[in-house]
Scaffold this active site. Structure first.
Site, PDB file in Angstrom:
ATOM      1  N   ASP A  57       0.847  -1.186   0.000  1.00 14.70           N
ATOM      2  CA  ASP A  57       0.000   0.000   0.000  1.00 14.70           C
ATOM      3  C   ASP A  57       0.892   1.248   0.000  1.00 14.70           C
ATOM      4  OD1 ASP A  57      -1.728   2.111   1.045  1.00 14.70           O
ATOM      5  OD2 ASP A  57      -3.086   0.499   1.646  1.00 14.70           O
ATOM      6  N   SER A 119      -4.654  13.345 -12.584  1.00  9.54           N
ATOM      7  CA  SER A 119      -5.758  14.013 -11.910  1.00  9.54           C
ATOM      8  C   SER A 119      -6.993  13.632 -12.725  1.00  9.54           C
ATOM      9  CB  SER A 119      -5.489  15.519 -11.889  1.00  9.54           C
ATOM     10  OG  SER A 119      -6.557  16.224 -11.295  1.00  9.54           O
ATOM     11  N   TYR A 144     -13.916  11.995  -4.063  1.00 14.08           N
ATOM     12  CA  TYR A 144     -12.908  11.627  -5.063  1.00 14.08           C
ATOM     13  C   TYR A 144     -12.401  12.884  -5.787  1.00 14.08           C
ATOM     14  CZ  TYR A 144     -10.988   9.899  -9.457  1.00 14.08           C
ATOM     15  OH  TYR A 144     -10.184   9.686 -10.543  1.00 14.08           O
ATOM     16  N   LYS A 148      -8.656  14.565  -5.652  1.00 15.60           N
ATOM     17  CA  LYS A 148      -7.850  14.771  -6.857  1.00 15.60           C
ATOM     18  C   LYS A 148      -7.473  16.245  -7.030  1.00 15.60           C
ATOM     19  CE  LYS A 148      -7.009  10.796  -8.660  1.00 15.60           C
ATOM     20  NZ  LYS A 148      -5.650  10.360  -9.027  1.00 15.60           N
ATOM     21  N   VAL A 187     -18.602   3.204 -18.457  1.00 15.33           N
ATOM     22  CA  VAL A 187     -19.775   2.863 -19.261  1.00 15.33           C
ATOM     23  C   VAL A 187     -19.405   2.029 -20.495  1.00 15.33           C
ATOM     24  CG1 VAL A 187     -19.726   5.082 -20.524  1.00 15.33           C
ATOM     25  CG2 VAL A 187     -21.874   3.825 -20.312  1.00 15.33           C
ATOM     26  N   GLY A 271     -26.495  13.019  -9.378  1.00 18.07           N
ATOM     27  CA  GLY A 271     -25.271  13.827  -9.496  1.00 18.07           C
ATOM     28  C   GLY A 271     -24.581  13.740 -10.845  1.00 18.07           C
TER      29      GLY A 271
END
Ligand code: UD2
Length: 309
Positions: A57, A119, A144, A148, A187, A271
């Site tokens: 990690d 980013s 998130y 970033k 998607v 959202g």
């Protein structure tokens, strides 16, 4: 894809994941490539056999220090990449994405290594204007996106404050082979799988929302350009500047796969942003970046390579 880097010691964090593994592939033949990955999302199957793998990690300083030893370039792709997961675990998202990147940057200072950090278009939130330039207003709507945005600023400031060469690449909707692995996929991999399985293809909302889909090969090229550019300490949009609506995407995927799957609509995602399109003129001008994989061509190559699965 052949890299312009040769005989270098390179670390790719998150190197077993979707984008990281394509970067590894482009560098492995001509460089000493090391991968640091915790395999939470990535897979060993994504990696060539001749790379050194450190399992761990980025938040573990001992492991990171081992991984960073003597490196000259770091492509830092280890991250929490799911927007949904970030909403349920905002603190972990901040720790992995922002604090994790700060640790990489600290070690990079000791090694004097160049650091290239992804980013995301998520930093912009719902755009005021299309196409989105790097100076557009930034209103991230998820932990998130916030992580970033903080990362993006830190990485640029390290170049200025500590004279460490860094480059930030703001990815738009990346797609390509191996995206389907792990819990999180975009998607395109969902629609390809649905078309392959006979459907239905599930469009969320009315399908008029648009996205700028960039093939992972173009993203790898952007990373390689970032490794050699003199224009460091800056951030660049990496997309194509072209958009397609999600309904048209569903139809295009049916077309390239030869599928007769039905296209159905379900509720719009909470959202969801209505439009997204990168202005890539800065990356063109300063990095020499040129998106080269047209969407139809990119989809066809993935559909062909997965047809036998
Ligand atoms: C992308 C990034 C995300 C973040 C965000 C910032 C990907 C995979 N995700 O999220 O990390 O940077 O941009 O804006 O690149 N959709 C359907 N049916 C499905 C799945 C999705 O219609 O089965 C729609 C979805 O509602 C959205 C669009 O497709 O309108 C794209 O969804 P996505 O999850 O691939 O990517 P996005 O843009 O939400």
């Amino acid at each position: 894809m052949q890299s312009t880097l040769t005989d270098r010691t390179v670390l790719v964090t998150g190197g077993a994941g979707f984008i990281g593994s394509h970067i590894v592939e482009s560098l492995a033949t001509n460089n000493q490539v090391r991968v640091l990955d915790d395999f939470s999302n990535g897979s060993r199957m994504n990696l060539p056999t001749d790379v050194e793998v450190i399992e761990g990690d980025v938040r573990d300083d001992g492991t990171l220090s081992r991984a960073m030893q003597d490196v000259e370039f770091v492509f830092h792709h280890a991250a929490m990449v799911s927007v949904e997961e970030s909403v349920t675990k905002p603190r972990a998202c901040q720790e992995i994405n922002t604090a994790g990147t700060l640790s990489v940057l600290d070690h990079a200072r000791m090694e004097d290594a160049r650091v290239i950090v992804p980013s995301s278009a998520a930093i912009y939130g719902t755009p005021d204007e299309i196409p989105i330039t790097e100076t557009a207003r930034k209103r991230p709507t998820s932990p998130y996106g916030i992580s970033k945005l903080a990362t993006d600023h830190h990485v640029q400031r390290f170049d200025e404050l500590y004279d460490l060469p860094t480059v930030v690449l703001r990815y738009f909707n990346v797609y390509g082979p191996r995206q389907g692995h792990g819990d999180y996929s975009g998607v395109i991999s969902i629609f390809l799988e649905q078309a392959h399985d006979g459907g239905p293809i599930t469009v969320e909302g009315d399908g008029t929302q648009t996205r700028d889909f960039v093939h992972v090969d173009d993203v790898v090229r952007a990373n390689l350009l970032a490794a050699t550019t003199e224009h460091t300490g800056d951030a660049y949009n990496i997309g194509t500047g072209e958009t397609i609506s999600i309904r048209e995407l569903a139809e295009l995927i049916r077309d390239v796969t030869g599928s007769t799957a039905e296209i159905v609509h379900r509720d719009r995602r909470a959202g969801d942003i209505p439009e997204s399109c990168a202005d890539v003129s800065k990356a063109r001008r300063r990095l020499g970046y040129e998106p080269s994989v047209a969407l139809r061509e990119g989809l066809t190559s993935i559909a062909d390579s997965t047809a036998v699965l």
